[in-house]
Design a protein around this motif. Structure first.
Motif, mmCIF file in Angstrom:
data_model
loop_
_atom_site.group_PDB
_atom_site.id
_atom_site.type_symbol
_atom_site.label_atom_id
_atom_site.label_comp_id
_atom_site.label_asym_id
_atom_site.label_seq_id
_atom_site.Cartn_x
_atom_site.Cartn_y
_atom_site.Cartn_z
ATOM 1 N N UNK A 1 0.887 -1.267 -0.117
ATOM 2 C CA UNK A 1 -0.072 0.011 0.050
ATOM 3 C C UNK A 1 1.009 1.196 -0.159
ATOM 4 N N UNK A 2 0.678 2.055 -1.078
ATOM 5 C CA UNK A 2 1.858 3.172 -1.210
ATOM 6 C C UNK A 2 1.091 4.136 -0.275
ATOM 7 N N UNK A 3 0.100 4.253 0.139
ATOM 8 C CA UNK A 3 -0.502 5.240 0.981
ATOM 9 C C UNK A 3 0.093 4.947 2.528
ATOM 10 N N UNK A 4 0.802 4.092 2.867
ATOM 11 C CA UNK A 4 1.237 3.598 4.216
ATOM 12 C C UNK A 4 2.263 4.903 4.492
ATOM 13 N N UNK A 5 2.014 5.359 5.747
ATOM 14 C CA UNK A 5 2.770 6.474 6.127
ATOM 15 C C UNK A 5 3.776 6.159 7.455
ATOM 16 N N UNK A 6 3.688 4.987 7.943
ATOM 17 C CA UNK A 6 4.201 4.715 9.016
ATOM 18 C C UNK A 6 4.296 3.296 9.407
ATOM 19 N N UNK A 7 5.717 2.770 9.642
ATOM 20 C CA UNK A 7 5.865 1.355 9.726
ATOM 21 C C UNK A 7 6.515 1.031 11.088
#
Lengths: 112, 118
Positions: B27-33
Motif C-alpha cells: 500500500x503506497x499510502x502507508x505512512x508509518x511502519x
C-alpha cells in the motif's frame, strides 16, 4: 511500570456461552484497540476507540461481538454466543497521541 | 486487497551473527511502519518505528530500513542473542482520511519466527 492489563488470561468455555474480556489501558492513553490473533490469520484488528468513542469496528462480527468502553479505565469485548471458531488470543492495546501501541499479555480463549 | 507480507516465515541464526528480517508492503499510502517482537505467551512489544519520510532509523542493536521504491521494509538485529528469539511482525499504518494527528490503523504481517542457535 505502566502496562495494559487484560483479564482473564485464559478462558475455556463451551459453545453458546457468553464470554467477556476486559482491558485496563495505560493511564492517560486515549486510544484503545482490540486485536485477535490466530495462527491462520495473524493479528486482526477488531475495533478501536478514541476518547471512549468507537471509531472503527468493521473488523468485528457484529452479530455476536460487541466492544464498549464504560469508562476511561475499562474496555470490554463480549462474545455472545461464543463459537469454536472464536478460539484465539485476544489482545488489547492502548496508545497515546504519540502513536506507539502498547499491548497487553492477551486473553487466550478456547471455545469447545 | 493490499496487505503486508513477509518473505521468510522462519529464520535461524547463530548467536553473535546479525539477523535480517524482511517485510514487503503493497500500500503506497502507508505512512508509518513499526516492527514488533512477540515472545511466546506474551503480547507484541514495540521495537522500532520509521516514518515514510525516512529511509533508515537506528536503535539499540536494531536498524530499520525502508525502501519505498520497492515497498520493502527490513529489520536488522546486530549481534543476535538468545533473548532475541521470538516472532517478529512488521506493521504498516494507513492514516484514515480526515483523521487527526495520531490516528492510525495498523495492519500486521503474518510474522517471522527468529530462532537463535547458541
Amino acid at each position: 511500570d505502566a502496562r495494559v492489563t487484560q483479564t482473564p488470561r485464559d478462558k475455556v468455555t463451551e459453545m453458546g456461552q457468553e464470554v467477556t474480556m476486559r482491558c485496563q489501558p495505560i493511564l492517560g492513553h486515549n486510544t484503545v484497540f482490540w486485536y485477535r490473533q490466530t495462527m491462520m490469520q495473524g493479528l486482526e484488528l477488531l475495533a478501536y476507540f478514541r476518547n471512549r468513542a468507537p471509531l472503527d469496528d468493521s473488523g468485528m462480527p457484529k452479530d455476536r461481538f460487541s466492544a464498549e468502553m464504560p469508562d476511561a479505565t475499562l474496555a470490554t469485548l463480549k462474545i455472545q454466543p461464543s463459537e469454536p471458531r472464536d478460539s484465539a488470543v485476544y489482545f488489547c492495546a492502548s496508545a497515546s497521541n504519540t502513536g506507539e501501541l502498547f499491548f497487553g499479555e492477551g486473553s487466550r480463549l478456547t471455545v469447545l | 486487497g493490499e496487505s503486508v507480507g513477509l518473505h521468510l516465515p522462519t529464520l535461524s541464526v547463530q548467536e553473535g551473527d546479525n539477523s535480517i528480517i524482511n517485510c514487503a508492503y503493497s500500500n503506497s499510502a502507508s505512512d508509518y511502519f513499526i516492527w514488533y517482537k512477540q515472545e511466546s505467551g506474551k503480547g507484541p512489544q514495540f521495537i522500532i518505528d520509521i516514518r515514510s519520510n525516512m529511509d533508515k532509523r537506528q536503535g539499540q542493536r536494531v536498524t530499520v530500513l525502508l525502501n519505498k521504491t520497492v515497498k520493502h521494509l527490513s529489520l536488522q538485529i546486530a549481534a543476535t542473542q538468545p533473548g532475541d528469539s521470538a516472532v517478529y511482525f512488521c506493521a504498516e499504518n494507513i492514516r484514515p482520511p480526515h483523521s487527526g494527528a495520531g490516528s492510525y490503523q495498523l495492519t500486521f504481517g503474518k510474522g517471522t519466527k527468529l530462532s537463535v542457535i547458541p
